[in-house]
Write a protein that holds these residues in place. Sequence first.
Motif, mmCIF file in Angstrom:
data_model
loop_
_atom_site.group_PDB
_atom_site.id
_atom_site.type_symbol
_atom_site.label_atom_id
_atom_site.label_comp_id
_atom_site.label_asym_id
_atom_site.label_seq_id
_atom_site.Cartn_x
_atom_site.Cartn_y
_atom_site.Cartn_z
ATOM 1 N N GLN A 195 69.897 29.438 -22.454
ATOM 2 C CA GLN A 195 69.720 28.760 -23.691
ATOM 3 C C GLN A 195 69.063 29.777 -24.776
ATOM 4 O O GLN A 195 68.224 30.279 -24.498
ATOM 5 C CB GLN A 195 68.904 27.478 -23.644
ATOM 6 N N ALA A 196 69.624 29.465 -26.175
ATOM 7 C CA ALA A 196 68.998 30.256 -27.082
ATOM 8 C C ALA A 196 68.740 29.282 -28.251
ATOM 9 O O ALA A 196 69.901 28.385 -28.596
ATOM 10 C CB ALA A 196 70.071 31.336 -27.801
ATOM 11 N N ALA A 197 67.541 29.095 -28.859
ATOM 12 C CA ALA A 197 67.428 28.360 -30.009
ATOM 13 C C ALA A 197 66.823 28.937 -31.268
ATOM 14 O O ALA A 197 65.962 29.785 -31.079
ATOM 15 C CB ALA A 197 66.603 27.255 -29.572
ATOM 16 N N THR A 198 67.019 28.416 -32.341
ATOM 17 C CA THR A 198 66.326 28.894 -33.566
ATOM 18 C C THR A 198 64.926 28.090 -33.767
ATOM 19 O O THR A 198 64.762 27.073 -32.813
ATOM 20 C CB THR A 198 66.976 28.583 -34.714
ATOM 21 N N ARG A 199 64.043 28.739 -34.655
ATOM 22 C CA ARG A 199 62.787 27.901 -34.503
ATOM 23 C C ARG A 199 62.761 26.621 -35.239
ATOM 24 O O ARG A 199 61.971 25.766 -34.779
ATOM 25 C CB ARG A 199 61.852 28.606 -35.870
ATOM 26 N N GLY A 200 64.005 26.214 -35.858
ATOM 27 C CA GLY A 200 63.934 24.842 -36.668
ATOM 28 C C GLY A 200 62.654 24.557 -37.308
ATOM 29 O O GLY A 200 61.896 25.405 -38.103
ATOM 30 N N ASP A 201 62.083 23.137 -36.919
ATOM 31 C CA ASP A 201 60.911 22.936 -37.686
ATOM 32 C C ASP A 201 59.716 23.212 -36.612
ATOM 33 O O ASP A 201 58.402 22.826 -36.944
ATOM 34 C CB ASP A 201 60.795 21.471 -37.792
ATOM 35 N N GLY A 202 60.002 24.099 -35.738
ATOM 36 C CA GLY A 202 58.883 24.433 -34.938
ATOM 37 C C GLY A 202 58.663 23.588 -33.625
ATOM 38 O O GLY A 202 58.393 24.288 -32.524
ATOM 39 N N ALA A 203 59.067 22.610 -33.583
ATOM 40 C CA ALA A 203 59.221 21.734 -32.341
ATOM 41 C C ALA A 203 60.490 21.560 -31.899
ATOM 42 O O ALA A 203 60.787 21.290 -30.783
ATOM 43 C CB ALA A 203 58.638 20.205 -32.677
ATOM 44 N N THR A 204 61.367 21.400 -32.992
ATOM 45 C CA THR A 204 62.879 21.184 -32.256
ATOM 46 C C THR A 204 63.741 22.250 -33.061
ATOM 47 O O THR A 204 63.671 22.489 -34.441
ATOM 48 C CB THR A 204 63.358 20.066 -32.734
ATOM 49 N N GLY A 205 64.708 23.096 -32.471
ATOM 50 C CA GLY A 205 65.543 24.073 -33.104
ATOM 51 C C GLY A 205 66.998 23.811 -32.516
ATOM 52 O O GLY A 205 67.283 22.708 -32.195
ATOM 53 N N GLU A 206 67.859 24.590 -33.193
ATOM 54 C CA GLU A 206 69.140 24.391 -33.154
ATOM 55 C C GLU A 206 69.757 25.141 -31.833
ATOM 56 O O GLU A 206 69.200 26.485 -31.623
ATOM 57 C CB GLU A 206 70.054 25.112 -34.433
ATOM 58 N N ASN A 207 70.781 24.650 -31.009
ATOM 59 C CA ASN A 207 71.214 25.431 -29.709
ATOM 60 C C ASN A 207 72.279 26.522 -30.455
ATOM 61 O O ASN A 207 73.330 26.174 -30.673
ATOM 62 C CB ASN A 207 71.846 24.362 -29.007
ATOM 63 N N VAL A 208 71.834 27.817 -30.342
ATOM 64 C CA VAL A 208 72.938 28.855 -30.786
ATOM 65 C C VAL A 208 73.251 29.767 -29.585
ATOM 66 O O VAL A 208 73.210 30.899 -29.756
ATOM 67 C CB VAL A 208 72.315 29.538 -32.178
ATOM 68 N N THR A 209 73.210 29.141 -28.418
ATOM 69 C CA THR A 209 73.520 30.112 -27.213
ATOM 70 C C THR A 209 74.459 30.759 -27.327
ATOM 71 O O THR A 209 74.670 32.125 -26.834
ATOM 72 C CB THR A 209 73.556 29.144 -26.056
ATOM 73 N N ALA A 210 75.646 30.475 -27.611
ATOM 74 C CA ALA A 210 77.006 30.937 -27.481
ATOM 75 C C ALA A 210 76.753 32.302 -28.587
ATOM 76 O O ALA A 210 77.501 33.224 -28.273
ATOM 77 C CB ALA A 210 78.005 30.151 -28.050
ATOM 78 N N ASN A 211 76.408 31.814 -29.866
ATOM 79 C CA ASN A 211 76.153 32.960 -30.627
ATOM 80 C C ASN A 211 74.953 34.133 -30.200
ATOM 81 O O ASN A 211 75.645 35.416 -30.401
ATOM 82 C CB ASN A 211 75.593 32.543 -31.941
ATOM 83 N N ALA A 212 74.122 33.631 -29.656
ATOM 84 C CA ALA A 212 73.142 34.986 -28.969
ATOM 85 C C ALA A 212 73.859 35.493 -27.920
ATOM 86 O O ALA A 212 73.580 36.893 -27.811
ATOM 87 C CB ALA A 212 71.983 34.023 -28.372
ATOM 88 N N TYR A 213 74.813 35.171 -27.314
ATOM 89 C CA TYR A 213 75.514 35.980 -26.320
ATOM 90 C C TYR A 213 76.185 36.941 -26.744
ATOM 91 O O TYR A 213 76.464 37.988 -26.194
ATOM 92 C CB TYR A 213 76.706 35.061 -25.545
ATOM 93 N N THR A 214 76.606 37.180 -28.211
ATOM 94 C CA THR A 214 77.045 38.176 -28.783
ATOM 95 C C THR A 214 76.423 39.177 -29.349
ATOM 96 O O THR A 214 76.944 39.991 -29.617
ATOM 97 C CB THR A 214 78.161 37.672 -29.843
ATOM 98 N N ILE A 215 75.036 38.953 -29.211
ATOM 99 C CA ILE A 215 73.959 40.048 -29.723
ATOM 100 C C ILE A 215 73.845 40.999 -28.650
ATOM 101 O O ILE A 215 73.407 40.723 -27.825
ATOM 102 C CB ILE A 215 72.780 39.227 -30.219
ATOM 103 N N GLU A 216 73.943 42.234 -29.054
ATOM 104 C CA GLU A 216 74.280 43.469 -28.172
ATOM 105 C C GLU A 216 72.476 43.502 -27.614
ATOM 106 O O GLU A 216 72.468 43.982 -26.203
ATOM 107 C CB GLU A 216 74.601 44.705 -28.929
ATOM 108 N N ASP A 217 71.544 43.205 -28.617
ATOM 109 C CA ASP A 217 70.148 43.614 -27.995
ATOM 110 C C ASP A 217 69.886 42.561 -27.204
ATOM 111 O O ASP A 217 68.641 42.584 -26.882
ATOM 112 C CB ASP A 217 69.390 43.867 -29.213
#
Length: 708
Positions: A145-167
């Motif tokens: 799972q990969a998530a943005t900060r959002g409001d600090g308590a709840t973020g956005e699920n960006v797992t598929a996008n994170a898979y594409t980042i080489e780092d």
Amino acid sequence: MTQEQDILALSPKEAEKELKRLSKLLAEANFAYHSDDSPDMSDAEYDQLKRRNAAIEAQFPDLKREDSPSDLVGATPSDGFSKVTHAVPMLSLGNAFEDADVTQFDERVRSFLGKSSTDKLAYTAEPKIDGLSLSLRYVAGKLVQAATRGDGATGENVTANAYTIEDVPQFVENAPQILEVRGEVYMSHADFAALNERQLANGDKVFANPRNAAAGSLRQLDAKITQSRPLKFFAYAWGELSAPLHETQLGAIERLSEFGFVTNPLTKRFDKPDALIAHYRDIEAQRATLGYDIDGVVYKVDSLELQSRLGFRSTTPRWAIAHKFPAELAWTRLEAIDIQVGRTGALSPVARLQPVTVGGVVVSNATLHNEDYIRGFDSKGGEIRDGKDIRVGDWVQVYRAGDVIPKIADVDLKKRPADSVRYVFPDKCPECQSDAVREEGDAVRRCIGGIICPAQAMEKLKHFVARKAFDIEGLGAKQIEMFFDDPDLAINQPADIFTLQARDAGNFTKLKNRKGWGAQSANNLFSAIEEKRKIGFGRVLFSLGIRHVGEAASNLLANHYGSWEALETALDQAKGFEGAAWEELLSIDGIGEVMARSLVGVFAQGGERVSIDALIAHLDVQQAIKPSSEGSPVAGKTVVFTGTLEKMSRAEAKARAESLGAKVAGSVSSKTDILVAGPGAGSKAKKAADLGVKTLDEDAWLALIEGL
């Protein structure tokens, strides 16, 4: 962007209008950025607006809106992504803008922990990356799972996008069963330039800056678009862990590097504030050549055990701070010095400037703090600006602290007019002509007019009806201004609010005929006032607007004393600033001597006390609900700490005892249940023995409360 008026020039009406405008602008910008993925302003413009909003709220706390952008750690997650609740919140950091702020941060840490815990205190220093926060969750070494900060308590699920980042590794060997790695997604300057060239060649929208480009790229609903963007990731923190990474911050960062994450090579460990600041200067000198955007340096306590002890404030950790890079500077002419009077009577000098652009904003006013600052001295008598005073007509250097509040940094004596004269600070209030006095040890001169001073009376009433105070629906700052000079229904002190209906003959004959009012609106106001006759202890105390006594302190006092009657009795007994009642007041964690003197002084002052008593006569003040202490062996007991505590500071010990339901006092008496004595206990230990009070050493005390 449109020209902004400076904060210090705003009247309350203008401030309220400006906060409304900023709230709308920031909400629209958030939607465009986070939902439409099409920012309508630059990141710098957005940050300036948000900091301006926060600064206006600090200047006018009564006007803070329920939808204030300052209460958001990040931004509300977009409906375009599923939501992720962070197991460990992703909080923001407090800021430092000057070297002195860093030294004060170190002093606060040392004071909280106590000397025995700070002999080997160290800090890490790392660049503050200007990107988008991302949290990566690994289970059994696999990225799940990969998530943005959002409001600090709840973020956005960006797992598929994170898979594409080489780092971002998809698998991590030898990691804990549960590992949440946190860091910053960013785009290098070279990659950003190349991306915008491609966007332009394809007829697509170009990005305003690397941070916007990184954020927009990560938050694509189509992961293929993210994959086509040159995103990078620096790891620098963690969230939930099934096993510790290391005993220190730097050791944990090195462990992340061993796992395959990219960590910043400029992260280093230092022992003293001076060394931190030197590293900050070194990073600042390299800023233009790093190849990616940074906006400061972050300092963190290196020991993770000490981080745990230091804990968190409401939205920021006590063990970390972000040292921001300085704002832009500009030179302009000082045209006048005006004096403003605040609700506490403080006379605040404001510099009226020939308008000049600083950091993208037109500045025409700047704070001058107090008369010493104008003379060229700080609060301790030390020289500032090499002792150069500030005069009308001077050519002055202006900077924006935190890119928000303008201040004067320097004076060019070569351009000083030959006929200039030193500025003489007024000793009379410009509003009511009462004496303006400066108490010993106080840097500010204050009007002693009190309720007879229009500037103080009206502002005190506006504070009284503010959202976090009485919060009477239909009676806000605007209505207070209307009623203040009303010939029949004047509200000149808080008690007048609760006699309003009686003075209106009970049938709305006076109020309903005024412009903007009718029978229904008058009835609604009187009903709202009646609802507030029953109100919490903490709210009542905060509503009085006593100098130094804010919302948090009001609640601390309410929880300690329980009832309004108990507080009044204690303050009456503490009038001479001595004795058991005075010692008890000072023993409350979070209540210092300056605050205590202010509180006792107000209740001892004839006119103010009459006004307070008149108000209380109309109210049913509810007793404070004390924190739950179920199962605590010290609940309801009075505890005194004396001598040197070796395993925790006195502040930490007091806070712990009070959280367990104990009452912490500063002196031993027949009412004392437990004395916790360290080395050098002295007279308190002897008195406890004479009175038969149970005495424990620090180890016995810790054993007593162990596990709670």
